[in-house]
Design an enzyme around this catalytic site. Sequence first.
Site, PDB file in Angstrom:
ATOM      1  N   SER A 159      66.007  56.804  -5.063  1.00  0.00           N
ATOM      2  CA  SER A 159      65.005  57.500  -5.586  1.00  0.00           C
ATOM      3  C   SER A 159      64.323  58.432  -4.661  1.00  0.00           C
ATOM      4  O   SER A 159      64.731  58.116  -3.571  1.00  0.00           O
ATOM      5  CB  SER A 159      63.655  56.326  -5.676  1.00  0.00           C
ATOM      6  N   TYR A 184      59.554  49.592  -0.395  1.00  0.00           N
ATOM      7  CA  TYR A 184      60.279  50.260  -1.681  1.00  0.00           C
ATOM      8  C   TYR A 184      61.121  51.642  -0.862  1.00  0.00           C
ATOM      9  O   TYR A 184      62.433  51.845  -1.123  1.00  0.00           O
ATOM     10  CB  TYR A 184      59.530  50.619  -2.508  1.00  0.00           C
TER      11      TYR A 184
END
Length: 327
Positions: A159, A184
Amino acid sequence: MTKNQYPIGSGFTAASTADEVLKGIDLSGRNVVITGGHVGLGLETTRALSKAGASVTVGSRNPDSAAPALAGIERVEVGRLDLLDPTSIDAFATRYLDSARPLHILINNAGIMAVPLVRDARGYESQFATNHLGHFQLTLGLLPALRAAHGARVVNVTSGGHRLSDIRWDDPHFTTGYDGMLAYGQSKTANVLFAVELDRRWAADGIRGYAVHPGIVVGTNLAPSITEDALRAMGLIDAAGRPIIDPDREKKTPQQGASTSVFAATSPLLADIGGVYLKDNDISPLDTPRPINFGTEDDIPSDVVPHAVDPDSARRLWKLSEQLLKA
């Protein structure tokens, strides 16, 4: 930095779909393993690869609930796989190796995002353990099948969130100061570094590694803890709760989001290139770190930044990951 980290001019765009990327590519006789291939981007990736002729094995924590989502897709089977459970990972890899099938494409797709602090049975922070360590263990376990393909690709779905955090070398498991988004970000940086080092180690065996940023796709179940109000504040859904689609600004449909995964897995343009971070169906340029500011009218930055493709960090993470698995 990786010498190949610059666009190659693929001819595809941010709006291209998985089917468009796969047009003219015949995957008959090719075997694919994809984690989380029954939901969200994974489901669309499974569908597109099967449509192109591939046989797909989906790893899911609950095969019984995954099976209905895959109904009607040809040449698909489901195996139990819990990326937080080392025993489950080993069992999945062993079952695949016992089938004596070569593995041409491994897509490490499953993931979690911005969850409250959870630790696995080893005490490892769940996002790092799920998004990176579980896939690292799985990939190592499937190495004999990847070698047997005599030409294989490993695709790590990462990501633009990798920009949020480098690896916290002194405290990767957040023993203090837990922040779900930073955790994350660290896990997504790990996905990229893993692809960089995998390619360096295994390219001579015909195994190439890639990291893929799919864009932002609402409704994938990646981050169920993020509320509609938060999504609206980020500019990702409208007043009625419908996803805002603007691929040039990262906001994509599942079909558009899955396209870069299948591009990495199959494109002949990448035949001699590996260890790179991809977005919008091309190799990303290297960018200067700058803040991610959700909810503005500006593009959300997602080009790769230096800490995620640093070869020394990639080697260091591989060694750390091996140590964590042994521990």
